[in-house]
Structure formats: C-alpha cells, structure tokens
Scaffold this motif. Structure first.
Motif, PDB file in Angstrom:
ATOM      1  N   PRO A  78       0.813  -1.244  -0.087  1.00  0.00           N
ATOM      2  CA  PRO A  78       0.077   0.056   0.283  1.00  0.00           C
ATOM      3  C   PRO A  78       0.866   1.315   0.064  1.00  0.00           C
ATOM      4  CG  PRO A  78      -1.037  -1.460   1.696  1.00  0.00           C
ATOM      5  CD  PRO A  78       0.619  -2.031   1.270  1.00  0.00           C
ATOM      6  N   TYR A  83      -1.782   6.914   4.372  1.00  0.00           N
ATOM      7  CA  TYR A  83      -1.983   5.746   3.425  1.00  0.00           C
ATOM      8  C   TYR A  83      -3.199   6.215   2.614  1.00  0.00           C
ATOM      9  CZ  TYR A  83       0.773   2.187   5.725  1.00  0.00           C
ATOM     10  OH  TYR A  83       1.710   1.587   6.229  1.00  0.00           O
ATOM     11  N   PHE A 122      -3.561  -7.860   0.893  1.00  0.00           N
ATOM     12  CA  PHE A 122      -3.582  -6.378   0.230  1.00  0.00           C
ATOM     13  C   PHE A 122      -4.096  -6.813  -1.140  1.00  0.00           C
ATOM     14  CE2 PHE A 122      -1.090  -3.213  -2.017  1.00  0.00           C
ATOM     15  CZ  PHE A 122      -2.185  -2.203  -2.041  1.00  0.00           C
ATOM     16  N   THR A 145      -7.059   1.919  -0.122  1.00  0.00           N
ATOM     17  CA  THR A 145      -6.648   0.562  -0.405  1.00  0.00           C
ATOM     18  C   THR A 145      -7.802  -0.291  -0.382  1.00  0.00           C
ATOM     19  OG1 THR A 145      -6.077   0.305   2.008  1.00  0.00           O
ATOM     20  CG2 THR A 145      -4.227   0.820   0.238  1.00  0.00           C
TER      21      THR A 145
END
Length: 203
Positions: A43, A59, A120, A62
């Motif tokens: 990420p 971040y 992820f 995601t």
C-alpha cells in the motif's frame, strides 16, 4: 525566416521543453515501495511525522480481502490463511486476476468483532465478489500511528508492541483509538528476518 516566425518557433520549442521537464519531474515523484516490502506490491503511504518510538503515516485508499479468525490459536490462524488462499484460487477460476504477491498480511483486533486476517489487493485489481467467509474490504485514505518491531510475529508479540505503542502515544500527547489495533507482517513465516508493524488509528 522573419524575426516574428523565429520568435514563434522558439516559444513552441520552449513549451515542448517545459512540458517534457514537467513529465520527467512527475515521473520522478512516483512512489517507490520501501525495502521491507521485499520487492512486492505494498500500500502506498507517506511518512508525515517521525518520532523516536513511532511514526505517523498517511495511506492512500486501499482494498483488501478479509476473513474472520475464530481465535488467536495457531490452528485458527492457519485456517484463516487457508480460507484466503482458497478464495483467491476460486476467484481466479472465475476469471478474476488476483495478485497475491503483495505485502503486508494484516491481523486486526477490533473490539466487539474479534480478530480478522486481511491480504492486500494490488491497485487496479478487478474487484472480486464476496464469499460466505471472505469479503472485499475498502479502506479510504487513512492515517496510522506505526511501531516497527522485529522477530517472529505472534499474537503475544503483537499485544506487547501494541501496548508499547499506546504508551509512546500517551507520552507524546497523542489521542488514539485505545481498543483496536492492526498487526502487519511483511515476510514469510519461513524468513530468517522479519519486519513487523503495529498500526493504531488516531482518535
């Protein structure tokens, strides 16, 4: 060629050069994953504050595939891992290209919801369908307080480092969610070295 024509041509050339420089500058700003991602897709984030015992990361949005973990026992952790692996294969068989060469793998402890494991999804992945035991989880742009620690990851080490991060945040005068945390692992269980993290959300 007249002076006017030369001037126009020079302006056009300068415009092209400026555009080229801007493109090169923008390319130079592409995000490079840190070394602890081990060459895999991670990420994207930026460090907005660095402290002695933790850092603050921002971040981008995601997506993850997530499944519940029945307990912190090793066999239940392995069962959750197996569910995610089988889900990926089922989705691939259905025509979804899921890249599982990504880090980190997450274990989240949430008050009232218990434990969950997440992998992820690399950016650009066609969103797969939920199953009975696995769901696709979208996380918007978010900030985390992050503590890094080494050694073989375990629920015990996660609890210890979550407690250490909470203490460091209190000492630094930060407000945060005191009940929940996420443990992030970036290496295979068979790896000689391990980069692990604890993530806590600011209040």
């Amino acid at each position: 060629m007249s002076c006017f024509a030369e001037s126009v041509k020079m302006k056009q050339l300068l415009s092209v050069l400026v555009a080229l420089v801007l493109v090169l500058l923008c390319k130079g700003q592409d995000w490079t994953p840190p070394s602890f991602c081990n060459g895999q897709i991670c990420p994207q984030f930026k460090v907005v504050e660095q402290n002695q015992d933790f850092e603050v990361r921002s971040y981008v949005a995601t997506e993850w595939i997530t499944t519940k973990i029945q307990s912190s026992a090793n066999n239940d952790l392995m069962a959750a891992h197996k569910k995610l692996k089988e889900y990926c294969q089922t989705q691939k068989d259905a025509g979804y290209e899921i890249n599982v060469n990504t880090w980190p793998a997450l274990i989240t402890k949430k008050e009232g919801s218990g434990l969950s494991m997440s992998w992820f999804l690399s950016p650009g992945t066609k969103k797969p369908a939920d199953s009975d035991s696995v769901r696709v989880q979208s996380i918007p742009e978010i900030t985390y307080y992050v503590r890094v620690f080494n050694g073989l990851p375990s629920m015990k080490s996660a609890e210890e480092n979550a407690a250490a991060l909470r203490k460091a945040l209190v000492d630094a005068g930060k407000t945060f969610d005191p009940q929940n945390y996420t443990g992030a692992a970036y290496d295979s269980i068979m790896s000689v070295t391990h980069h692990n993290e604890i993530w806590i959300v600011p209040a």
